[in-house]
Design an enzyme around this catalytic site. Structure first.
Site, PDB file in Angstrom:
ATOM      1  N   CYS A   1       0.811  -1.221   0.000  1.00 50.67           N
ATOM      2  CA  CYS A   1       0.000   0.000   0.000  1.00 50.67           C
ATOM      3  C   CYS A   1       0.844   1.271   0.000  1.00 50.67           C
ATOM      4  O   CYS A   1       0.568   2.214  -0.750  1.00 50.67           O
ATOM      5  CB  CYS A   1      -1.001  -0.002   1.149  1.00 50.67           C
ATOM      6  SG  CYS A   1      -0.290   0.198   2.799  1.00 50.67           S
TER       7      CYS A   1
ATOM      8  N   HIS B   1      -2.884   1.315   7.055  1.00 52.06           N
ATOM      9  CA  HIS B   1      -3.179   1.195   5.623  1.00 52.06           C
ATOM     10  C   HIS B   1      -3.507   2.577   5.061  1.00 52.06           C
ATOM     11  O   HIS B   1      -3.971   3.471   5.782  1.00 52.06           O
ATOM     12  CB  HIS B   1      -4.361   0.251   5.396  1.00 52.06           C
ATOM     13  CG  HIS B   1      -4.556  -0.127   3.959  1.00 52.06           C
ATOM     14  ND1 HIS B   1      -3.680  -0.935   3.271  1.00 52.06           N
ATOM     15  CD2 HIS B   1      -5.529   0.208   3.073  1.00 52.06           C
ATOM     16  CE1 HIS B   1      -4.106  -1.087   2.029  1.00 52.06           C
ATOM     17  NE2 HIS B   1      -5.225  -0.400   1.885  1.00 52.06           N
TER      18      HIS B   1
ATOM     19  N   HIS C   1      -6.156   1.696  -3.990  1.00 51.86           N
ATOM     20  CA  HIS C   1      -5.118   1.251  -3.056  1.00 51.86           C
ATOM     21  C   HIS C   1      -4.611  -0.125  -3.461  1.00 51.86           C
ATOM     22  O   HIS C   1      -5.221  -0.834  -4.254  1.00 51.86           O
ATOM     23  CB  HIS C   1      -5.682   1.192  -1.636  1.00 51.86           C
ATOM     24  CG  HIS C   1      -6.709   0.108  -1.446  1.00 51.86           C
ATOM     25  ND1 HIS C   1      -6.627  -0.850  -0.468  1.00 51.86           N
ATOM     26  CD2 HIS C   1      -7.861  -0.181  -2.133  1.00 51.86           C
ATOM     27  CE1 HIS C   1      -7.667  -1.672  -0.535  1.00 51.86           C
ATOM     28  NE2 HIS C   1      -8.437  -1.284  -1.526  1.00 51.86           N
TER      29      HIS C   1
END
Length: 261
Positions: free
Chosen positions: A167, A218, A230
């Site tokens: 990510c 995240h 993402h």
């Protein structure tokens, strides 16, 4: 005066008939093609991913080639009533005293009303400390353009190339390609080097917490309309911050400090 009343009645009847006679279009459909995603289909038809899922009774964002999707909201049509017939040759005898009184009152000019206070001028960008400048806007827009062709790129731990991303590596690659001189940071580092924004624009960052570890864990790139792109657990994908999973883990929107000017 009587002729004026007749003319006004005819005008009102014709307007009512025309308004009632309009019927809304029925639903349009779209056939899924190779490379399509729910976000791409929703964006091209100017609806949100959640609206698209609701229209098609979808519980997940999974789609397949040749699948037919409803992409336009259904709205009920209205059967037009018969238009009122008003004869130009009607005489005064065809109108009763009560009808004349009712019609006259219906079209009586309203009493003068004091004009409303002028609306306040919209705030300038100087009043909005979170509005990005021209250079920052260019990088934010470029980031969204760079990110979308990377859809379906596989997830690779610590990956920072189109061969595979994690990510933070995905965000690092996208913004470096978009022209931002950005060091390689993990999600915690990105969160610490970004400023909270109350009104996010496409290209801003969206952070989540308590996913695979406690705290900020995240991040993705905001696309607008509640959607973000993402590097997920399997591949680069588009998701909604309002989905059941991400809504509970949402930690806020931020913008890199270098773009806060």
């Amino acid at each position: 005066m009587k002729a004026k009343v007749l003319s006004l009645l005819a005008t009102a009847a014709l307007a009512t008939a025309l308004t009632a006679g309009q019927a809304n279009a029925t639903s349009d459909t779209y056939v899924v093609k190779k490379g399509d995603t729910l976000w791409k289909i929703a964006s091209s038809h100017k609806i949100s991913v959640d609206e698209l899922k609701t229209l098609n009774n979808m519980k997940s964002e999974s789609i397949k080639i040749d699948q037919k999707l409803v992409v336009t909201k259904k709205t009920a049509s209205t059967k037009p009533p018969a238009a009122a017939q008003t004869s130009k040759t009607a005489t005064a005898d065809s109108l009763t005293v009560s009808k004349q009184t009712s019609s006259t009152n219906q079209f009586k000019a309203p009493a003068p009303v004091a004009p409303p206070a002028p609306a306040p001028a919209p705030p300038s960008q100087v009043d909005k400390p979170h509005a990005p400048g021209a250079a920052s806007q260019s990088i934010l827009a470029a980031a969204t353009e760079v990110s979308l062709p990377l859809l379906d790129t596989p997830y690779v731990w610590a990956g920072v190339t189109p061969e595979g991303f994690d990510c933070s590596g995905f965000i690092y690659y996208v913004f470096r390609t978009a022209g931002l001189d950005l060091p390689r940071l993990d999600t915690v580092g990105m969160h610490a080097n970004a400023t909270t924004v109350d009104e996010p624009v496409p290209g801003d960052l969206v952070f989540f917490q308590n996913t695979y570890r406690e705290g900020i864990s995240h991040a993705g790139i905001y696309l607008g309309d509640g959607n973000f792109i993402h590097a997920g657990t399997k591949k680069v994908e588009v998701a909604s911050v309002n989905s059941a999973y991400w809504k509970d883990k949402f930690a806020g929107y931020k913008r890199f400090n270098q773009l806060m000017k």
